[in-house]
Design an enzyme around this catalytic site. Structure first.
Site, PDB file in Angstrom:
ATOM      1  N   SER A  34      -3.014   4.582   4.010  1.00 32.38           N
ATOM      2  CA  SER A  34      -2.374   4.952   2.754  1.00 32.38           C
ATOM      3  C   SER A  34      -2.766   6.327   2.236  1.00 32.38           C
ATOM      4  O   SER A  34      -2.176   6.811   1.278  1.00 32.38           O
ATOM      5  CB  SER A  34      -2.672   3.893   1.677  1.00 32.38           C
ATOM      6  OG  SER A  34      -4.050   3.823   1.406  1.00 32.38           O
ATOM      7  N   LYS A  62      -3.992   0.042  -7.236  1.00 31.03           N
ATOM      8  CA  LYS A  62      -4.092   1.501  -7.149  1.00 31.03           C
ATOM      9  C   LYS A  62      -3.608   2.166  -8.437  1.00 31.03           C
ATOM     10  O   LYS A  62      -4.237   3.102  -8.942  1.00 31.03           O
ATOM     11  CB  LYS A  62      -3.285   2.007  -5.947  1.00 31.03           C
ATOM     12  CG  LYS A  62      -3.872   1.613  -4.598  1.00 31.03           C
ATOM     13  CD  LYS A  62      -2.973   2.046  -3.459  1.00 31.03           C
ATOM     14  CE  LYS A  62      -3.557   1.679  -2.105  1.00 31.03           C
ATOM     15  NZ  LYS A  62      -2.677   2.064  -0.986  1.00 31.03           N
TER      16      LYS A  62
END
Length: 547
Positions: A429, A472
């Protein structure tokens, strides 16, 4: 030789032989004693049998008949009942005092102990279940909704297939307490089986019953305490709590609980919101609230000692302020992770998911004269290293549009570092974050530090979806970031983010790196890039200045 020396040697040899004889005599006596004991036990056992036969006593027969009746009434499946009956016949032919008989009898007892046809009566009241879940938990709306849907189906359908709900999430987010609430709402027994510290699968499955003292595994032992349903498993994921949710949980549940447990109920103890916020931000770092409760308990214990020392009268008002938190617990254990205060060349802010929730993850790139070597540091896992190489390949492929010497990458070494090197990191990511840090270092244009990003990158510059979006984004929000770049395919995950966070952050949903660059760079790319792009028939990236 000297006769005295010879006599001394002879004496030493005789001493050794005498010692050997003594040892041999002791061993023989010990073995004889053990044999006599075994023979004595066998003799007495046989004598007791003979006496019972003479007196017409049939205790053992009655015991076997009683076991047979229990096996028949236990409601075992056919194959299990056949096995139990066969084992009982074997037991009848064994000596009562033998170790094998003990193993066989223990096995039969456990077969009888399993609740084959017993079940607690289930309360199927959806309204009661909703009230229990709301009373026991703050937040977790989607999880509670899914549980209520499951209970509603059970209430409407008479014959339902038993479904195992599997709660997955970081420590302290409410998995165990949700299971307790379901048990309370449905009137079922609750049994907790902890796997912490389990290293041997035999603890779960059980040992072979031929071992002396063998027991079934933990699952069978728990089934004996509370009947269990066996069927397919349905997984429900639990994410971390937001900052606001932790404050609410602390004030509604944790503070009250610890005040009572630490004996402070006779005093008017209150925690200011700012004090709880300080505990959340500076004394704990977790997705759940387990450590937060421990810190609150620690504060209450210190207050308990203090009131006894000062002989504080009952009913006194005790207010816990941020200043008191520092006095009682000492210096904060964690610093608040914030994005950089100013934009820098070669530095980009990414977002990562960890076991304790989301974190912002800075990425630094430095260029040095060298031979084109790529160095990766910061305890990066294999997948993350591959992601860094893919990002570099993308930047090198794009370099044909940049005003750079043809041998630019062959004459420079590149060092990519992800700070907090003591913490292992992995996953794809950080791909677009690394690509932006590399591109920034190459062209000399800084990356905005008031913006964070996450997404996997391909060699063609495509941005692919990643996981852990809610955690996140929450990490970005806690760090003061109000703009986030996400893959377009992750748009569906925005619904899981709390509304107050979703409304406070501007999201840029992208499919390619060409969409990331104008948003992320704190300034425009060199003019040559725009000219080259236009000559190739592609639109020139707009210069987006940010202060």
């Amino acid at each position: 030789t000297n006769p005295l020396d010879r006599l001394q040697q002879l004496n030493d040899l005789l001493d050794m032989e005498v010692e050997k004889l003594n040892i041999d005599r002791r061993l023989n006596a010990k073995v004889k004693k053990q044999m006599e004991k075994a023979q004595r036990e066998y003799y007495l056992s046989e004598k007791i049998k003979a006496i019972n036969d003479e007196l017409g006593r049939t205790d053992s027969k009655e015991e076997f008949e009683e076991l047979a009746k229990k096996i028949e009434a236990a409601g075992m499946p056919k194959e299990v009942e056949e096995k139990a009956v066969a084992e009982l016949k074997r037991l009848e032919g064994m000596a009562a005092m033998s170790a094998e008989a003990t193993v066989s009898r223990n096995y039969i007892d456990w077969l009888l102990g399993v609740p084959w046809k017993k079940a607690t009566r289930e309360i199927r009241n959806i309204k009661r279940a909703e009230e229990v879940l709301e009373a026991d938990h703050h937040g977790l709306e989607k999880v509670k909704e899914r549980i209520l849907e499951f209970l509603a189906v059970r209430q409407l359908v008479t014959k339902t297939r038993g479904t195992i709900l599997c709660f997955v999430g970081p420590p302290g987010v409410g998995k165990t307490s949700l299971a307790k609430s379901i048990a309370r709402a449905t009137g079922r027994k609750f049994v907790r089986l902890s796997l912490g510290g389990v290293r041997d699968e035999a603890e779960m499955r059980g040992h072979r019953r031929t071992y002396i003292g063998a027991f079934p595994g933990q699952i069978i032992q728990m089934m004996k305490k509370a009947p269990a349903l066996q069927d397919r498993m349905e997984t429900i994921h639990l994410s971390g709590y937001t900052h606001v949710e932790k404050l609410q949980i602390a004030q509604r549940f944790l503070v009250k609980k610890q005040i009572e447990q630490q004996g402070l109920s006779r005093f008017k103890v209150s925690f200011e919101d700012a004090a709880v916020a300080l505990l959340v931000e500076r004394y704990t770092r977790e997705a759940g609230v387990r450590n937060l409760e421990r810190e609150i308990a620690s504060v209450c214990r210190k207050l308990a000692r203090e009131v006894l020392k000062k002989k504080t009268p009952a009913g006194a008002v005790i207010a816990v302020t941020p200043e008191r938190i520092g006095e009682l617990l000492g210096k904060p254990r964690f610093r608040i992770t914030k994005a950089g205060e100013r934009s820098e060349v070669g530095v980009a802010t990414g977002l990562a998911w960890t076991e304790v929730g989301g974190e912002i993850l800075g990425t630094e790139v430095s260029l040095m004269r060298g031979k084109g070597t790529l160095t990766l540091t910061g305890q990066l896992g294999d997948v993350m290293q591959e992601s860094a190489r893919a990002a570099l390949s993308y930047v090198r492929a794009r370099a044909v549009q940049l005003p750079l010497p043809a041998d630019f990458f062959e004459t420079r070494d590149i060092h990519v570092h992800v700070p907090e090197g003591a913490i292992p990191k992995d996953g794809p990511s950080a791909g677009i974050t690394m690509a932006m840090a590399l591109l920034s270092a190459v062209v000399g244009v800084p990356v905005r530090q008031d913006l964070a990003m996450t997404g996997e990158i391909t060699l063609r510059g495509k941005v692919l979806p990643v996981g852990g979006i809610k955690d996140k984004v929450l990490a970005a929000f806690r760090s003061g970031i109000r703009e986030v770049i996400l893959p377009e395919e992750n748009e569906k995950d925005l619904e899981e983010i709390p509304e107050e966070v979703r409304n406070a952050i501007q999201f840029h949903l992208v499919k390619e790196m060409d969409e990331v660059i104008p948003v992320a760079l704190d300034g425009a790319l060199p003019a040559v890039v725009q000219g080259e792009a236009e000559r190739n028939g592609a639109p020139a990236p707009e210069a987006v200045p940010h202060q």
